[in-house]
Design an enzyme around this catalytic site. Structure first.
Site, PDB file in Angstrom:
ATOM      1  N   THR A   7       0.917  -1.111   0.002  1.00  0.00           N
ATOM      2  CA  THR A   7       0.055  -0.064  -0.024  1.00  0.00           C
ATOM      3  C   THR A   7       0.861   1.213  -0.070  1.00  0.00           C
ATOM      4  O   THR A   7       2.139   1.195   0.395  1.00  0.00           O
ATOM      5  CB  THR A   7      -0.779  -0.012   1.262  1.00  0.00           C
ATOM      6  N   ASN A   8       0.188   2.480  -0.554  1.00  0.00           N
ATOM      7  CA  ASN A   8       0.906   3.559  -0.305  1.00  0.00           C
ATOM      8  C   ASN A   8       0.224   4.343   0.799  1.00  0.00           C
ATOM      9  O   ASN A   8       0.436   5.898   0.968  1.00  0.00           O
ATOM     10  CB  ASN A   8       1.161   4.269  -1.767  1.00  0.00           C
ATOM     11  N   ASP A  68      -7.792  -5.796   1.292  1.00  0.00           N
ATOM     12  CA  ASP A  68      -8.893  -5.185   0.440  1.00  0.00           C
ATOM     13  C   ASP A  68     -10.297  -5.034   1.296  1.00  0.00           C
ATOM     14  O   ASP A  68     -10.358  -6.091   1.871  1.00  0.00           O
ATOM     15  CB  ASP A  68      -9.100  -5.861  -0.774  1.00  0.00           C
ATOM     16  N   THR A  69     -10.979  -4.016   1.033  1.00  0.00           N
ATOM     17  CA  THR A  69     -12.187  -3.962   2.011  1.00  0.00           C
ATOM     18  C   THR A  69     -13.493  -3.527   1.242  1.00  0.00           C
ATOM     19  O   THR A  69     -13.001  -2.765   0.092  1.00  0.00           O
ATOM     20  CB  THR A  69     -11.800  -2.671   3.006  1.00  0.00           C
ATOM     21  N   GLY A 149     -15.089   7.394   4.133  1.00  0.00           N
ATOM     22  CA  GLY A 149     -15.827   6.315   3.305  1.00  0.00           C
ATOM     23  C   GLY A 149     -17.512   6.414   3.819  1.00  0.00           C
ATOM     24  O   GLY A 149     -18.263   7.399   3.839  1.00  0.00           O
ATOM     25  N   TYR A 150     -18.010   5.263   4.123  1.00  0.00           N
ATOM     26  CA  TYR A 150     -19.434   4.981   4.362  1.00  0.00           C
ATOM     27  C   TYR A 150     -19.774   5.030   5.928  1.00  0.00           C
ATOM     28  O   TYR A 150     -20.622   4.887   6.335  1.00  0.00           O
ATOM     29  CB  TYR A 150     -19.815   3.615   3.865  1.00  0.00           C
ATOM     30  N   HIS A 176     -14.216  -4.381  10.870  1.00  0.00           N
ATOM     31  CA  HIS A 176     -13.821  -5.411  10.025  1.00  0.00           C
ATOM     32  C   HIS A 176     -12.141  -5.214   9.865  1.00  0.00           C
ATOM     33  O   HIS A 176     -11.483  -6.279   9.992  1.00  0.00           O
ATOM     34  CB  HIS A 176     -14.183  -4.940   8.653  1.00  0.00           C
ATOM     35  N   ARG A 177     -11.328  -4.140   9.696  1.00  0.00           N
ATOM     36  CA  ARG A 177     -10.204  -3.898   9.554  1.00  0.00           C
ATOM     37  C   ARG A 177      -9.597  -4.406  10.844  1.00  0.00           C
ATOM     38  O   ARG A 177      -8.541  -5.005  10.942  1.00  0.00           O
ATOM     39  CB  ARG A 177      -9.469  -2.454   9.152  1.00  0.00           C
TER      40      ARG A 177
HETATM   41  P1  IMP Z   1      -9.868  -0.132   0.887  1.00  0.00           P
HETATM   42  O1  IMP Z   1      -9.609  -1.442   0.225  1.00  0.00           O
HETATM   43  O2  IMP Z   1      -9.268  -0.024   2.518  1.00  0.00           O
HETATM   44  O3  IMP Z   1      -9.086   0.821   0.152  1.00  0.00           O
HETATM   45  O4  IMP Z   1     -11.274   0.320   0.903  1.00  0.00           O
HETATM   46  C1  IMP Z   1     -12.146   0.346  -0.271  1.00  0.00           C
HETATM   47  C2  IMP Z   1     -13.194   1.393   0.022  1.00  0.00           C
HETATM   48  O5  IMP Z   1     -14.171   0.880   1.089  1.00  0.00           O
HETATM   49  C3  IMP Z   1     -12.808   2.702   0.779  1.00  0.00           C
HETATM   50  O6  IMP Z   1     -12.542   3.602  -0.268  1.00  0.00           O
HETATM   51  C4  IMP Z   1     -14.133   3.117   1.326  1.00  0.00           C
HETATM   52  O7  IMP Z   1     -14.888   3.695   0.588  1.00  0.00           O
HETATM   53  C5  IMP Z   1     -14.762   1.793   1.923  1.00  0.00           C
HETATM   54  N1  IMP Z   1     -14.233   1.769   3.410  1.00  0.00           N
HETATM   55  C6  IMP Z   1     -13.211   0.815   3.796  1.00  0.00           C
HETATM   56  N2  IMP Z   1     -13.046   0.790   5.027  1.00  0.00           N
HETATM   57  C7  IMP Z   1     -13.917   1.586   5.347  1.00  0.00           C
HETATM   58  C8  IMP Z   1     -14.168   1.966   6.843  1.00  0.00           C
HETATM   59  O8  IMP Z   1     -13.753   1.587   7.692  1.00  0.00           O
HETATM   60  N3  IMP Z   1     -15.289   2.866   6.893  1.00  0.00           N
HETATM   61  C9  IMP Z   1     -16.125   3.431   5.955  1.00  0.00           C
HETATM   62  N4  IMP Z   1     -15.939   3.004   4.604  1.00  0.00           N
HETATM   63  C10 IMP Z   1     -14.515   2.012   4.352  1.00  0.00           C
END
Ligand code: IMP
Length: 193
Positions: A7-8, A68-69, A149-150, A176-177
């Protein structure tokens, strides 16, 4: 032990480093002088997480991991899911993404949703995946100013506040994370013994 995070996003690097402090040094693509945005062309979180870590491993041969999320909404058959970052188009925009989600759920009685994170780790050439899930509901309008995000429209089950109304530590404890990082950390720490 050094572990490279594909990641960056330095905020994510710091979050993982905080949990693994003392035992592991978490480095990122930036520490390798690499600023690439690894294309996320997979159809699932599992594939994208794997794709990112494979790029790092195949390029540098180092012990590494990627995450990835996605937000998976029941009434939308799991959307936005793997497309969460760019739900309302490219480049990704949190405000537009939330607007689109609320619009698409306008008439939905079922508000169930979950955030899901998948981490893929490669150590000594072997791959392992870790999943973290938090279930909750999408409310009808934004509440709270924290997070990203959301977060302003997601209320985790058992709570009345959105993620955006919680202190960061509280969110990390149930998110989740947070869950996926602790599973990953437990694995690393127990395999070190
Ligand atoms: P990433 O894979 O962590 O970059 O997450 C992808 C996208 O999921 C992000 O750009 C957000 O829109 C959403 N997202 C991921 N984690 C969260 C969170 O903890 N809260 C709210 N939105 C999230």
């Amino acid at each position: 032990m050094k572990l490279y995070f594909a990641t960056n996003n330095l905020h994510k690097v710091a979050e993982v480093q905080k949990i693994l402090i003392g035992d592991f040094e978490i480095l990122s693509l930036k520490d390798l002088g690499n600023t690439i945005e690894i294309p996320e062309t997979g159809d699932t979180l599992e594939e994208n997480s794997r794709l990112k870590v494979r790029y790092l491993y195949d390029t540098y041969g180092l012990d590494c991991f990627a995450d990835d999320t996605g937000l998976e909404v029941e009434a939308l058959s799991g959307a936005p899911g793997v497309h969460s970052a760019r739900y309302a188009g490219t480049p990704g925009d949190d405000r537009k993404n939330v607007d689109m989600l609320l619009e698409n759920l306008k008439n939905a009685a079922d508000r169930n949703a979950r955030f899901r994170t998948v981490i893929t780790l490669i150590t000594d050439g072997r791959e392992k995946q870790f999943e973290g899930v938090v279930n909750g509901k999408i409310i009808n309008e934004r509440r709270g100013n924290s997070g990203f995000g959301y977060d302003p429209v997601f209320v985790p089950n058992g709570y009345v506040t959105t993620f955006a109304e919680m202190a960061e530590e509280e969110k990390n404890r149930i998110s989740h994370r947070g869950i996926s990082i602790r599973k990953f950390a437990d694995f690393l720490l127990s395999s070190k013994k």
